[in-house]
Scaffold this motif. Structure first.
Motif, PDB file in Angstrom:
ATOM      1  N   ARG A  65       0.832  -1.195   0.000  1.00  0.00           N
ATOM      2  CA  ARG A  65       0.000   0.000   0.000  1.00  0.00           C
ATOM      3  C   ARG A  65       0.872   1.253   0.000  1.00  0.00           C
ATOM      4  O   ARG A  65       1.883   1.320   0.687  1.00  0.00           O
ATOM      5  CB  ARG A  65      -0.905   0.005   1.234  1.00  0.00           C
ATOM      6  N   TYR A  66       0.438   2.273  -0.789  1.00  0.00           N
ATOM      7  CA  TYR A  66       1.147   3.546  -0.883  1.00  0.00           C
ATOM      8  C   TYR A  66       0.158   4.697  -0.678  1.00  0.00           C
ATOM      9  O   TYR A  66      -0.954   4.664  -1.213  1.00  0.00           O
ATOM     10  CB  TYR A  66       1.791   3.729  -2.256  1.00  0.00           C
ATOM     11  N   LEU A  67       0.588   5.723   0.039  1.00  0.00           N
ATOM     12  CA  LEU A  67      -0.207   6.932   0.163  1.00  0.00           C
ATOM     13  C   LEU A  67       0.054   7.789  -1.071  1.00  0.00           C
ATOM     14  O   LEU A  67       1.193   8.177  -1.349  1.00  0.00           O
ATOM     15  CB  LEU A  67       0.165   7.690   1.435  1.00  0.00           C
ATOM     16  N   ASP A  68      -0.995   8.069  -1.811  1.00  0.00           N
ATOM     17  CA  ASP A  68      -0.878   8.797  -3.073  1.00  0.00           C
ATOM     18  C   ASP A  68      -0.824  10.301  -2.798  1.00  0.00           C
ATOM     19  O   ASP A  68      -1.843  10.986  -2.807  1.00  0.00           O
ATOM     20  CB  ASP A  68      -2.062   8.456  -3.975  1.00  0.00           C
ATOM     21  N   ALA A  69       0.370  10.809  -2.560  1.00  0.00           N
ATOM     22  CA  ALA A  69       0.550  12.229  -2.241  1.00  0.00           C
ATOM     23  C   ALA A  69       0.536  13.111  -3.479  1.00  0.00           C
ATOM     24  O   ALA A  69       0.772  14.320  -3.379  1.00  0.00           O
ATOM     25  CB  ALA A  69       1.851  12.433  -1.473  1.00  0.00           C
ATOM     26  N   THR A  70       0.247  12.532  -4.649  1.00  0.00           N
ATOM     27  CA  THR A  70       0.206  13.301  -5.900  1.00  0.00           C
ATOM     28  C   THR A  70      -1.173  13.296  -6.555  1.00  0.00           C
ATOM     29  O   THR A  70      -1.339  13.927  -7.596  1.00  0.00           O
ATOM     30  CB  THR A  70       1.212  12.729  -6.912  1.00  0.00           C
ATOM     31  N   ALA A  71      -2.134  12.576  -5.964  1.00  0.00           N
ATOM     32  CA  ALA A  71      -3.446  12.400  -6.616  1.00  0.00           C
ATOM     33  C   ALA A  71      -3.254  11.908  -8.039  1.00  0.00           C
ATOM     34  O   ALA A  71      -3.874  12.400  -8.980  1.00  0.00           O
ATOM     35  CB  ALA A  71      -4.272  13.683  -6.575  1.00  0.00           C
ATOM     36  N   ALA A  72      -2.368  10.928  -8.192  1.00  0.00           N
ATOM     37  CA  ALA A  72      -1.987  10.344  -9.486  1.00  0.00           C
ATOM     38  C   ALA A  72      -1.201  11.359 -10.309  1.00  0.00           C
ATOM     39  O   ALA A  72       0.008  11.408 -10.238  1.00  0.00           O
ATOM     40  CB  ALA A  72      -3.181   9.789 -10.240  1.00  0.00           C
ATOM     41  N   LEU A  73      -1.846  12.176 -11.097  1.00  0.00           N
ATOM     42  CA  LEU A  73      -1.166  13.245 -11.836  1.00  0.00           C
ATOM     43  C   LEU A  73      -1.946  14.538 -11.612  1.00  0.00           C
ATOM     44  O   LEU A  73      -2.514  15.112 -12.527  1.00  0.00           O
ATOM     45  CB  LEU A  73      -1.070  12.903 -13.331  1.00  0.00           C
ATOM     46  N   TRP A  74      -2.012  14.946 -10.333  1.00  0.00           N
ATOM     47  CA  TRP A  74      -2.715  16.151  -9.894  1.00  0.00           C
ATOM     48  C   TRP A  74      -4.236  16.036 -10.061  1.00  0.00           C
ATOM     49  O   TRP A  74      -4.916  17.061 -10.071  1.00  0.00           O
ATOM     50  CB  TRP A  74      -2.262  17.407 -10.658  1.00  0.00           C
ATOM     51  N   TYR A  75      -4.802  14.842 -10.207  1.00  0.00           N
ATOM     52  CA  TYR A  75      -6.195  14.800 -10.631  1.00  0.00           C
ATOM     53  C   TYR A  75      -7.174  14.002  -9.781  1.00  0.00           C
ATOM     54  O   TYR A  75      -8.390  14.195  -9.893  1.00  0.00           O
ATOM     55  CB  TYR A  75      -6.320  14.315 -12.081  1.00  0.00           C
ATOM     56  N   ALA A  76      -6.745  13.086  -8.938  1.00  0.00           N
ATOM     57  CA  ALA A  76      -7.685  12.211  -8.223  1.00  0.00           C
ATOM     58  C   ALA A  76      -8.305  12.960  -7.037  1.00  0.00           C
ATOM     59  O   ALA A  76      -8.161  12.571  -5.881  1.00  0.00           O
ATOM     60  CB  ALA A  76      -6.981  10.935  -7.765  1.00  0.00           C
ATOM     61  N   ASN A  77      -9.010  14.037  -7.324  1.00  0.00           N
ATOM     62  CA  ASN A  77      -9.469  14.958  -6.286  1.00  0.00           C
ATOM     63  C   ASN A  77     -10.427  14.314  -5.289  1.00  0.00           C
ATOM     64  O   ASN A  77     -10.368  14.594  -4.095  1.00  0.00           O
ATOM     65  CB  ASN A  77     -10.112  16.190  -6.923  1.00  0.00           C
ATOM     66  N   VAL A  78     -11.340  13.464  -5.758  1.00  0.00           N
ATOM     67  CA  VAL A  78     -12.289  12.820  -4.844  1.00  0.00           C
ATOM     68  C   VAL A  78     -11.763  11.479  -4.335  1.00  0.00           C
ATOM     69  O   VAL A  78     -12.470  10.778  -3.603  1.00  0.00           O
ATOM     70  CB  VAL A  78     -13.676  12.622  -5.501  1.00  0.00           C
ATOM     71  N   GLY A  79     -10.530  11.143  -4.696  1.00  0.00           N
ATOM     72  CA  GLY A  79      -9.945   9.893  -4.245  1.00  0.00           C
ATOM     73  C   GLY A  79     -10.240   8.735  -5.175  1.00  0.00           C
ATOM     74  O   GLY A  79     -11.009   8.849  -6.135  1.00  0.00           O
TER      75      GLY A  79
END
Length: 417
Positions: free
Chosen positions: A36-50
């Motif tokens: 498991r990884y904490l996505d501190a980038t929202a993928a490519l600045w975009y996964a705003n709602v998770g």
């Protein structure tokens, strides 16, 4: 070795050292080993709602069963595209906005620039073709976007770029005025600017910058294109980000957070003033648009995502959490490796390494990102910085987890060097 050529990836490295993600849930993603990884980038600045929002997946599936895709060229349309356009227009900072849908942010920039030039052609000023952009700016990697981009590495090795583009320092509005005067106001079509520079280093604008930029553009009759591809849909706490900066643009490009990345979608918000000559009976057709513009399944994803942003009050969190992120990051400035910490406008932050360190160790940022990844934190490598832009659903304690992991990675890098 695989056959997938990764964007912005070194071909050998991406073939031999892939990280294969298989599942996402909230702010977390999981690889094919179960880690498991904490996505501190929202993928490519975009996964705003998770990640893993069933509501969006269900909306996609339902639309795909009914009408998966169909062209919107000419007079053809579909209900999701019409509904999303109405939704966004009602929330636009510009009156009577029209919405031109495309497939992503790069497409949106190409569209906005061509709209600006075509607008002036229709109103009898076809000589207005010059475009002004800023250093450190990122506007995609298509033709106009590459030529307007302010990240030197992204412009190198492609031969001659579009010549009628001019670049000025990102933080100097007087330089914009000088560039307009030097090129002749009668020849300048538009200025393009991000509310917060994203991929170029996470640089919030100086106080009053955008108010002054808007006044400069109005004084010379130049259109202002705001590139909100990264800054929109809650990243700065509003729908398009620019609402916080005291200026009304003529065009706004958007993508990324409009679907939180669940399907590719982008677009351009076009002010009523700019749209007006295109709406006249008998006006020429705007001969531009991608195959998948207004795609029904992609716009259905956008509707579901935007409802989540609004109904669950996620939209405002970019502003609510901006101080928390910067406060947590500031102690990292005490590291012997760090030159500067930036943030404070929106849920965006950057940790810049010292220039002399990067000169001596050009791979230092990549090594830092690898060390963070080993600690379960995904960060983004920029030219001289590490960037953070987590999903808007993140909690303060989880921001602390990101910063603790990055601090530990910095210590490990210092030991390696």
């Amino acid at each position: 070795m695989g056959r997938f050529w990764h964007p912005f990836g070194q071909l050998y490295e991406s073939d031999t050292n892939p990280v294969v993600f298989v599942r996402g849930e909230g702010i977390w993603v999981y690889d094919d080993t179960g880690r498991r990884y904490l996505d501190a980038t929202a993928a490519l600045w975009y996964a705003n709602v998770g990640h893993g929002r069933a509501e969006i997946a269900d909306a996609i599936a339902a639309q795909a069963r009914e009408l998966a895709g169909y062209s919107t060229f000419g007079t053809f349309s579909n209900r999701p595209a019409e509904e999303l356009a109405e939704f966004l227009s009602a929330r636009s900072p510009m009156p009577e906005s029209e919405v031109f849908f495309v497939s992503g942010g790069g497409d949106a920039v190409e569209t906005a620039v061509k709209l600006a030039r075509r607008y002036f052609s229709l109103v009898g000023q076809p000589e207005r073709t010059v475009l002004i952009s800023r250093t450190n700016g990122y506007h995609g990697t298509w033709g106009f976007g590459t030529s307007l981009g302010g990240i030197p590495a992204n412009r190198t090795g492609f031969g001659e770029l579009i010549p009628t583009t001019v670049q000025v320092p990102w933080d100097d509005v007087e330089a914009v005025e000088a560039a307009i005067v030097a090129n002749g106001p009668e020849r300048v079509a538009a200025v393009i600017a991000e509310p917060v520079i994203g991929a170029g280093g996470v640089y919030p604008p100086p106080p009053g910058y955008f108010e002054a930029l808007g006044a400069t553009c109005r004084r010379h009759g130049v259109l202002l294109i705001v590139d909100s591809v990264i800054c929109g849909f809650g990243r700065l706490g509003t729908w398009f980000g620019i609402e916080r900066l005291g200026v009304e643009p003529d065009l706004i490009t958007f993508a990324k957070g409009v679907t939180s990345g669940y399907l590719p979608l982008g677009g351009v918000m076009v002010s009523g003033r700019v749209a007006a000559p295109f709406k006249q009976p008998g006006a020429p057709v705007f001969r531009h648009g991608p195959t998948y513009g207004g795609h029904p399944t992609c716009t259905a994803a956008g509707i579901a995502n935007c409802r989540i942003l609004e109904d669950e009050q996620i939209l405002a969190r970019g502003a609510v959490l901006e101080g928390e992120l910067l406060a947590r990051l500031r102690p990292l400035a005490s590291s012997a490796l760090v030159a500067e910490v930036r943030g404070g406008l929106g849920l965006l932050g950057a940790v810049e390494l010292r220039s002399d360190l990067l000169a001596e160790h050009p791979d230092a940022l990549a090594r830092l990102a690898r060390l963070a990844l080993e600690r379960g934190i995904i960060v983004r490598v920029l030219a001289t910085s590490i960037a953070l832009s987590p999903p808007l659903i993140i909690e303060p304690a989880e921001i602390g987890v990101i910063v603790e992991g990055l601090a530990d990675a910095l210590d490990a890098l210092a030991a390696e060097l």
